[in-house]
Design a protein around this motif. Structure first.
Motif, PDB file in Angstrom:
ATOM      1  N   PRO A 265      -6.645  -2.523   0.146  1.00 19.98           N
ATOM      2  CA  PRO A 265      -6.615  -1.612  -1.010  1.00 19.98           C
ATOM      3  C   PRO A 265      -6.226  -2.392  -2.263  1.00 19.98           C
ATOM      4  O   PRO A 265      -5.611  -3.463  -2.172  1.00 19.98           O
ATOM      5  N   LEU A 266      -6.568  -1.861  -3.393  1.00 18.50           N
ATOM      6  CA  LEU A 266      -6.142  -2.446  -4.660  1.00 18.50           C
ATOM      7  C   LEU A 266      -4.721  -1.962  -4.935  1.00 18.50           C
ATOM      8  O   LEU A 266      -4.476  -0.757  -5.001  1.00 18.50           O
ATOM      9  N   ILE A 267      -3.791  -2.894  -5.024  1.00 13.35           N
ATOM     10  CA  ILE A 267      -2.392  -2.536  -5.277  1.00 13.35           C
ATOM     11  C   ILE A 267      -1.870  -3.313  -6.472  1.00 13.35           C
ATOM     12  O   ILE A 267      -2.456  -4.320  -6.871  1.00 13.35           O
ATOM     13  N   SER A 268      -0.750  -2.855  -6.997  1.00 11.84           N
ATOM     14  CA  SER A 268      -0.173  -3.522  -8.166  1.00 11.84           C
ATOM     15  C   SER A 268       0.483  -4.835  -7.736  1.00 11.84           C
ATOM     16  O   SER A 268       0.808  -5.051  -6.561  1.00 11.84           O
ATOM     17  N   LEU A 269       0.696  -5.695  -8.712  1.00 14.72           N
ATOM     18  CA  LEU A 269       1.382  -6.958  -8.459  1.00 14.72           C
ATOM     19  C   LEU A 269       2.791  -6.700  -7.928  1.00 14.72           C
ATOM     20  O   LEU A 269       3.272  -7.389  -7.023  1.00 14.72           O
ATOM     21  N   ARG A 270       3.445  -5.670  -8.444  1.00 13.80           N
ATOM     22  CA  ARG A 270       4.790  -5.314  -7.980  1.00 13.80           C
ATOM     23  C   ARG A 270       4.770  -4.933  -6.500  1.00 13.80           C
ATOM     24  O   ARG A 270       5.597  -5.380  -5.716  1.00 13.80           O
TER      25      ARG A 270
END
Length: 164
Positions: free
Chosen positions: A106-111
């Motif tokens: 999935p596309l997730i945030s850097l955090r």
């Protein structure tokens, strides 16, 4: 078949009786081992198979039978053709041709990714160097480690359901 579901379980994703067969071809496009999980008629996850990196799995299933995909080590959800919860749908024009389902990250945030890396490098909360860790990050790490523990429990429950 009579379903006796609690009120809280009625909106839970689950399989429904259906006679429309669907031929699927799951393709693991990640570098992780993924659990291919079928949600049964009461919504309990059942591990159908664990699929290695860059491997494929042909199956026959039915419409209205949902599938989810998880990293076998971390329990992180993956995507099937861009969806966290995949419902197969027969191609009426080509009913005998398998539908290819690409399993991807999935596309997730850097955090979120940073927290995953921290989670995977810490065995347990006792391993944290509390005095050197900012309080907000410490809270996030504790939360992620709790999710890791929940994923492990979920896996154990899936194994129990699969063995019954």
């Amino acid at each position: 078949m009579v379903n006796h579901l609690a009120e809280s379980d009625k909106n839970k994703p689950r399989s429904f009786q259906n006679r429309n067969k669907v031929f699927l071809f799951f393709v693991n496009k990640t570098e992780r081992h993924l659990h291919i999980i079928w949600l049964n008629f009461i919504g309990d996850p059942v591990i159908y198979k664990t699929l290695g990196p860059n491997n494929a799995l042909p199956i026959i299933t039915y419409e209205q039978h949902p599938w989810v995909f998880e990293d076998s080590q971390t329990g992180d959800r993956m995507l099937g053709n861009g969806q966290e919860l995949f419902y197969p749908k027969q191609d009426k024009k080509k009913p005998d041709q398998p539908i290819v389902i690409l399993l991807t990250y999935p596309l997730i945030s850097l955090r979120q990714r940073a927290l995953q890396v921290i989670r995977d490098s810490i065995e347990e909360i006792e391993g944290l160097e509390v005095s050197q860790t900012p309080f907000t990050l410490l809270n996030d790490i504790v939360e992620v480690l709790a999710l890791k523990e929940t994923a492990l429990e979920s896996y154990k429950n899936c194994q129990k359901v699969a063995n019954n």
